[in-house]
Design a protein around this motif. Sequence first.
Motif, PDB file in Angstrom:
ATOM      1  N   SER A  27      -8.881 -11.121  15.647  1.00  0.00           N
ATOM      2  CA  SER A  27      -8.674 -10.323  14.602  1.00  0.00           C
ATOM      3  C   SER A  27      -9.164  -9.341  14.154  1.00  0.00           C
ATOM      4  CB  SER A  27      -9.442 -11.186  13.903  1.00  0.00           C
ATOM      5  OG  SER A  27     -10.647 -10.913  13.739  1.00  0.00           O
ATOM      6  N   ALA A  28      -9.370  -8.304  16.163  1.00  0.00           N
ATOM      7  CA  ALA A  28      -9.958  -7.490  16.215  1.00  0.00           C
ATOM      8  C   ALA A  28      -8.660  -6.093  16.289  1.00  0.00           C
ATOM      9  CB  ALA A  28     -11.338  -6.943  16.493  1.00  0.00           C
ATOM     10  N   SER A  29      -7.636  -7.096  17.324  1.00  0.00           N
ATOM     11  CA  SER A  29      -6.450  -6.410  17.745  1.00  0.00           C
ATOM     12  C   SER A  29      -6.292  -5.441  16.064  1.00  0.00           C
ATOM     13  CB  SER A  29      -5.597  -7.614  18.539  1.00  0.00           C
ATOM     14  OG  SER A  29      -6.641  -8.091  19.600  1.00  0.00           O
ATOM     15  N   PRO A  30      -5.010  -4.106  17.102  1.00  0.00           N
ATOM     16  CA  PRO A  30      -4.165  -3.560  16.021  1.00  0.00           C
ATOM     17  C   PRO A  30      -2.771  -4.603  16.125  1.00  0.00           C
ATOM     18  CG  PRO A  30      -4.606  -2.758  18.605  1.00  0.00           C
ATOM     19  CD  PRO A  30      -5.058  -3.384  18.883  1.00  0.00           C
ATOM     20  N   ILE A  31      -2.615  -4.303  15.062  1.00  0.00           N
ATOM     21  CA  ILE A  31      -1.572  -5.613  14.558  1.00  0.00           C
ATOM     22  C   ILE A  31      -0.358  -4.116  15.044  1.00  0.00           C
ATOM     23  CG2 ILE A  31       0.394  -6.241  12.416  1.00  0.00           C
ATOM     24  CD1 ILE A  31      -2.696  -6.184  10.435  1.00  0.00           C
ATOM     25  N   SER A  32       0.500  -5.099  15.911  1.00  0.00           N
ATOM     26  CA  SER A  32       2.063  -4.406  16.240  1.00  0.00           C
ATOM     27  C   SER A  32       2.951  -5.525  15.745  1.00  0.00           C
ATOM     28  CB  SER A  32       1.508  -4.616  17.660  1.00  0.00           C
ATOM     29  OG  SER A  32       3.696  -4.428  18.447  1.00  0.00           O
ATOM     30  N   ALA A  33       3.557  -4.551  14.549  1.00  0.00           N
ATOM     31  CA  ALA A  33       4.814  -5.163  13.911  1.00  0.00           C
ATOM     32  C   ALA A  33       6.054  -4.439  14.925  1.00  0.00           C
ATOM     33  CB  ALA A  33       5.105  -4.082  12.451  1.00  0.00           C
ATOM     34  N   CYS A  34       6.509  -5.984  14.614  1.00  0.00           N
ATOM     35  CA  CYS A  34       7.889  -5.924  15.009  1.00  0.00           C
ATOM     36  C   CYS A  34       9.298  -5.747  14.367  1.00  0.00           C
ATOM     37  CB  CYS A  34       8.043  -7.915  15.842  1.00  0.00           C
ATOM     38  SG  CYS A  34       6.632  -7.993  17.152  1.00  0.00           S
ATOM     39  N   GLY A  35      10.209  -4.979  14.980  1.00  0.00           N
ATOM     40  CA  GLY A  35      11.388  -4.817  13.690  1.00  0.00           C
ATOM     41  C   GLY A  35      11.534  -3.626  12.919  1.00  0.00           C
ATOM     42  N   ALA A  36      12.111  -3.408  12.026  1.00  0.00           N
ATOM     43  CA  ALA A  36      11.753  -1.752  11.210  1.00  0.00           C
ATOM     44  C   ALA A  36      10.816  -1.916  10.820  1.00  0.00           C
ATOM     45  CB  ALA A  36      13.378  -2.049  11.009  1.00  0.00           C
ATOM     46  N   VAL A  37      10.344  -0.971  10.435  1.00  0.00           N
ATOM     47  CA  VAL A  37       9.078  -0.837   9.400  1.00  0.00           C
ATOM     48  C   VAL A  37       9.748  -0.486   7.696  1.00  0.00           C
ATOM     49  CG1 VAL A  37       6.715   0.635   8.917  1.00  0.00           C
ATOM     50  CG2 VAL A  37       7.178  -0.036  11.307  1.00  0.00           C
ATOM     51  N   ALA A  38       9.039  -0.938   6.995  1.00  0.00           N
ATOM     52  CA  ALA A  38       9.994  -0.190   5.675  1.00  0.00           C
ATOM     53  C   ALA A  38       9.684   1.184   5.095  1.00  0.00           C
ATOM     54  CB  ALA A  38       9.390  -1.281   4.500  1.00  0.00           C
ATOM     55  N   PRO A  39      10.725   1.499   5.071  1.00  0.00           N
ATOM     56  CA  PRO A  39      10.005   3.405   4.193  1.00  0.00           C
ATOM     57  C   PRO A  39       9.727   3.754   3.459  1.00  0.00           C
ATOM     58  CG  PRO A  39      12.407   2.762   4.225  1.00  0.00           C
ATOM     59  CD  PRO A  39      11.643   1.398   4.724  1.00  0.00           C
ATOM     60  N   VAL A  40       8.433   3.923   3.168  1.00  0.00           N
ATOM     61  CA  VAL A  40       7.199   4.447   1.990  1.00  0.00           C
ATOM     62  C   VAL A  40       7.539   5.751   1.726  1.00  0.00           C
ATOM     63  CG1 VAL A  40       4.606   4.198   2.061  1.00  0.00           C
ATOM     64  CG2 VAL A  40       5.762   2.253   3.564  1.00  0.00           C
ATOM     65  N   LEU A  41       6.984   5.982   0.603  1.00  0.00           N
ATOM     66  CA  LEU A  41       6.707   7.110   0.015  1.00  0.00           C
ATOM     67  C   LEU A  41       5.413   7.266  -0.589  1.00  0.00           C
ATOM     68  CD1 LEU A  41       9.903   7.545  -2.043  1.00  0.00           C
ATOM     69  CD2 LEU A  41       9.461   9.048  -0.255  1.00  0.00           C
ATOM     70  N   THR A  42       4.954   8.205  -0.648  1.00  0.00           N
ATOM     71  CA  THR A  42       3.324   8.173  -0.817  1.00  0.00           C
ATOM     72  C   THR A  42       3.209   9.578  -1.583  1.00  0.00           C
ATOM     73  OG1 THR A  42       2.941   7.155   1.048  1.00  0.00           O
ATOM     74  CG2 THR A  42       0.746   8.653   0.056  1.00  0.00           C
ATOM     75  N   VAL A  43       2.677   9.498  -3.088  1.00  0.00           N
ATOM     76  CA  VAL A  43       1.618  10.403  -3.575  1.00  0.00           C
ATOM     77  C   VAL A  43       0.378  11.058  -3.107  1.00  0.00           C
ATOM     78  CG1 VAL A  43       1.401  11.252  -5.873  1.00  0.00           C
ATOM     79  CG2 VAL A  43       3.278  10.615  -5.490  1.00  0.00           C
ATOM     80  N   THR A  44      -0.292  12.040  -3.273  1.00  0.00           N
ATOM     81  CA  THR A  44      -1.169  12.644  -2.988  1.00  0.00           C
ATOM     82  C   THR A  44      -1.920  13.713  -4.095  1.00  0.00           C
ATOM     83  OG1 THR A  44      -1.135  12.309  -1.026  1.00  0.00           O
ATOM     84  CG2 THR A  44      -3.220  13.779  -1.323  1.00  0.00           C
ATOM     85  N   GLY A  45      -2.782  12.832  -5.059  1.00  0.00           N
ATOM     86  CA  GLY A  45      -3.239  13.653  -6.164  1.00  0.00           C
ATOM     87  C   GLY A  45      -2.653  13.530  -7.440  1.00  0.00           C
ATOM     88  N   THR A  46      -3.064  14.244  -8.536  1.00  0.00           N
ATOM     89  CA  THR A  46      -2.618  13.498 -10.064  1.00  0.00           C
ATOM     90  C   THR A  46      -2.646  14.535 -10.960  1.00  0.00           C
ATOM     91  OG1 THR A  46      -5.043  13.511 -10.758  1.00  0.00           O
ATOM     92  CG2 THR A  46      -4.258  11.433  -9.929  1.00  0.00           C
ATOM     93  N   ILE A  47      -2.054  14.596 -11.912  1.00  0.00           N
ATOM     94  CA  ILE A  47      -1.366  15.714 -13.101  1.00  0.00           C
ATOM     95  C   ILE A  47      -3.234  15.735 -13.794  1.00  0.00           C
ATOM     96  CG2 ILE A  47      -0.012  16.520 -14.448  1.00  0.00           C
ATOM     97  CD1 ILE A  47       0.678  16.891 -11.589  1.00  0.00           C
ATOM     98  N   ALA A  48      -3.531  16.620 -14.154  1.00  0.00           N
ATOM     99  CA  ALA A  48      -4.426  16.898 -15.526  1.00  0.00           C
ATOM    100  C   ALA A  48      -3.608  16.312 -16.843  1.00  0.00           C
ATOM    101  CB  ALA A  48      -5.641  17.020 -15.340  1.00  0.00           C
ATOM    102  N   ASP A  49      -4.225  15.982 -17.756  1.00  0.00           N
ATOM    103  CA  ASP A  49      -3.693  16.452 -19.127  1.00  0.00           C
ATOM    104  C   ASP A  49      -3.308  17.575 -19.523  1.00  0.00           C
ATOM    105  OD1 ASP A  49      -3.157  14.682 -22.196  1.00  0.00           O
ATOM    106  OD2 ASP A  49      -3.929  16.182 -21.717  1.00  0.00           O
ATOM    107  N   PHE A  50      -2.669  17.653 -20.145  1.00  0.00           N
ATOM    108  CA  PHE A  50      -1.669  19.423 -20.233  1.00  0.00           C
ATOM    109  C   PHE A  50      -2.229  19.969 -21.640  1.00  0.00           C
ATOM    110  CE2 PHE A  50       1.735  18.199 -17.107  1.00  0.00           C
ATOM    111  CZ  PHE A  50       2.145  19.383 -16.982  1.00  0.00           C
TER     112      PHE A  50
END
Length: 182
Positions: A27-50
Amino acid sequence: RKANGCTDTDNNNADFDVVTAPVPRNSASPISACGAVAPVLTVTGTIADFGNVFIGSNSASQSYNLSGTDLTGAPGNITVTAPSADFQVSNDNSTWGASTTIAYSSATLAATAVWVRFSPQSAGLKTGDVTNAGGGAAVTVTVAVSGTGVIPVTPVLSATTLTSFRNICVNATAGPNDFTIS
């Protein structure tokens, strides 16, 4: 096991390496994913109330960062869409619209700024989510936005009545009389 255990040819000689000391996975071994990895979009930050913004005007812009990994279709575009006509988006903090695109040239999109501004069309609280979609990502990522449209105050002028000068002879001076403007 060769290829991190991702292949099985039913041939032990092809599927395994001979090692002098065993290296068990746990369980301490790193995960090794087989096959294609799914595309991921990531957002960093937020928008304060205008906050409160006059109808028919634009707020100052705010930004968040959009990034992506394992994107498909490169070169391609991520589409950023405002939630309503009360908000506008931009990829350069100069050209504004209901939507914009963020270009990517490889499977990885480095953190890229996306700008948002509030342009209320009517009075009241406006809320919604800016959506970020594309690049093969199955999940659309969103950024919450809000602001309140307020009606501009119209200036009002008022004046008191000027009192009458009554009958005045020709070449005579009358007054002074006054009135007040506010």
